[in-house]
Each structure stands twice: as C-alpha cells, then as structure tokens.
Design a protein around this motif. Structure first.
Motif, short mmCIF file in Angstrom:
data_model
loop_
_atom_site.label_atom_id
_atom_site.label_comp_id
_atom_site.label_asym_id
_atom_site.label_seq_id
_atom_site.Cartn_x
_atom_site.Cartn_y
_atom_site.Cartn_z
N ILE A 1 3.33 12.97 23.61
CA ILE A 1 3.20 13.89 22.47
C ILE A 1 4.23 13.47 21.44
O ILE A 1 5.44 13.52 21.69
N LEU A 2 3.73 13.02 20.31
CA LEU A 2 4.60 12.54 19.24
C LEU A 2 4.96 13.70 18.31
O LEU A 2 4.09 14.47 17.92
N ILE A 3 6.26 13.80 18.01
CA ILE A 3 6.73 14.80 17.04
C ILE A 3 7.71 14.12 16.08
O ILE A 3 8.18 13.01 16.33
N GLU A 4 8.00 14.82 14.99
CA GLU A 4 8.94 14.30 14.00
C GLU A 4 10.28 14.02 14.67
O GLU A 4 10.74 14.80 15.50
N THR A 5 10.91 12.95 14.27
CA THR A 5 12.17 12.54 14.89
C THR A 5 13.26 13.60 14.72
O THR A 5 14.02 13.86 15.65
N GLU A 6 13.34 14.23 13.57
CA GLU A 6 14.35 15.26 13.34
C GLU A 6 14.16 16.43 14.32
O GLU A 6 15.11 16.93 14.91
N LYS A 7 12.92 16.82 14.52
CA LYS A 7 12.61 17.90 15.46
C LYS A 7 12.93 17.44 16.89
O LYS A 7 13.46 18.21 17.69
N VAL B 1 7.74 24.82 20.58
CA VAL B 1 7.85 24.18 19.27
C VAL B 1 6.49 23.69 18.81
O VAL B 1 5.64 23.34 19.63
N LYS B 2 6.31 23.63 17.51
CA LYS B 2 5.09 23.04 16.97
C LYS B 2 5.19 21.53 17.05
O LYS B 2 6.20 20.96 16.67
N ALA B 3 4.15 20.92 17.58
CA ALA B 3 4.14 19.46 17.71
C ALA B 3 3.42 18.83 16.54
O ALA B 3 2.71 19.46 15.84
N ASN C 1 -2.65 24.59 14.73
CA ASN C 1 -1.38 24.18 15.34
C ASN C 1 -1.55 23.60 16.73
O ASN C 1 -2.53 23.86 17.41
N ARG C 2 -0.54 22.85 17.10
CA ARG C 2 -0.37 22.43 18.49
C ARG C 2 1.02 22.93 18.89
O ARG C 2 2.02 22.52 18.32
#
Length: 192
Positions: A87-93, A190-192, A129-130
């Motif tokens: 599951i890819l998410i923003e790096t900051e998150k 968290v939202k992914a 959303n995910r």
C-alpha cells in the motif's frame, strides 16, 4: 572501526575474555544504533524521499515490528488482509506513521511486560477514500487509560503526546483500549 581495532589487538591470555566481551558489546551497540537510525528514518522512506515517490507503508511497519521483536524477544505476529501486501502512501504521511509505530513499540517494550504483540492490518475502500487501519494488540499488564490521559499525567507522557500529535499531522485517528491486566490495543487509521 573501533570494533575491528579491538579485534586486532594483541592481548595476553588473561585479557582474551575481556577482548571478546568488548567486541561483543561493541557489536551490540552497532546493532542498536542501526535500529535507532532505521526507526528514525526507515530506508524505504529515505529512498522514497530521494526518488520523490510514494512509500510502501506495509513494508515499513512490518520491518519496524520485526526488528522490535528480534531486539526485545517479544513474539510478533502479523495478520494482514490478502490484498494489503503493498500500500503506497505519501512519504510525509509515511514518516508520521513510522514514528507512531516506533512510539507504540517503545511503549510496549518499556511498560507492558508483554510476551506477544499482534498487528492487524485492514483496509476499507469506498468511492472516495481508502482507509488503512493498523491495530496493535499486546498481552501485557494494561493500564488505566483515564489516569494516563488525565491533563496532569499527559505532561509526563511524551510518547503518548507524540503519538496523538503525529496522528493529527498525518490526518489520522488514534484510539487506545486497555484495562488493568487486560493488555493494550492501539488502533491507528489513516487515509492511504
């Protein structure tokens, strides 16, 4: 380098045990420093920052938990949905999530007296959303959450304050569930 220098020292028979002990202690320090550095900025996040890409948060969290289990000898079990391997998410998150996970693991190690830690990873996908949910469950001594989260006590609990702040910064939600002698459950969404 220091460890290698100590290994190469020519010592008499009386000092061989001290040399071996010193080398072993230095090796343990090196391992701990690597764990600390990884915990501060996991390799996957560092690479994603350099390449300006997203981070596989499942890999980051799993590695943090496995390193924790190796170091503490607290048994770790991962229960991840079939389709949640990447599951890819923003790096900051991802940075905030990894810091939350590190704080949770630190609390388990320092306060829980747990022998087992289970991580459940679930995702809920809707039209808009995910939502990715991490549920950490330990079999430790638990605690009185009302007492810990009282205004006076929150001044002393930097880890819990940090967890709440990091969750807020990444747009996530954090929930704690515990009773004395009932272990602890921490749920991060968290939202992914």
């Amino acid at each position: 380098a220091i460890r290698l220098d100590v290994e190469r020292l020519k010592v008499n028979a009386e000092s061989e045990d001290l040399q071996k002990t010193t080398v072993n202690n230095l090796t343990e320090c090196i391992k701990r420093m690597r764990d600390i550095c990884y915990g501060l900025n996991p390799a996957e996040i560092a690479v994603a920052e350099i390449t300006n890409s997203s981070t596989n948060i499942i890999s980051v969290v799993q590695t943090l938990c496995e390193n924790f289990s190796q170091r503490t000898k607290i048994q770790f079990r991962l229960d991840c949905e079939q389709d949640s391997g990447t599951i890819l998410i923003e790096t900051e998150k991802a940075k905030y999530v990894s810091r939350i996970v590190s704080e949770i693991l630190s609390n388990v190690e320092k306060h829980s007296f747990a022998t087992n830690l289970t991580l459940l990873i679930r995702q809920k996908i809707s039209d808009k959303n995910r939502i990715l949910t991490f549920i950490f469950v330990d079999d430790g001594v638990g605690c009185d959450l009302k007492a810990i989260f009282s205004h006076a006590n929150m001044k002393k609990h930097f880890g819990l304050r940090n967890i709440k702040k990091y969750a807020e910064l990444c747009g996530g939600e954090i929930d704690f569930l515990s009773e004395k002698n009932e272990g602890m459950q921490v749920k991060l969404s968290v939202k992914a």
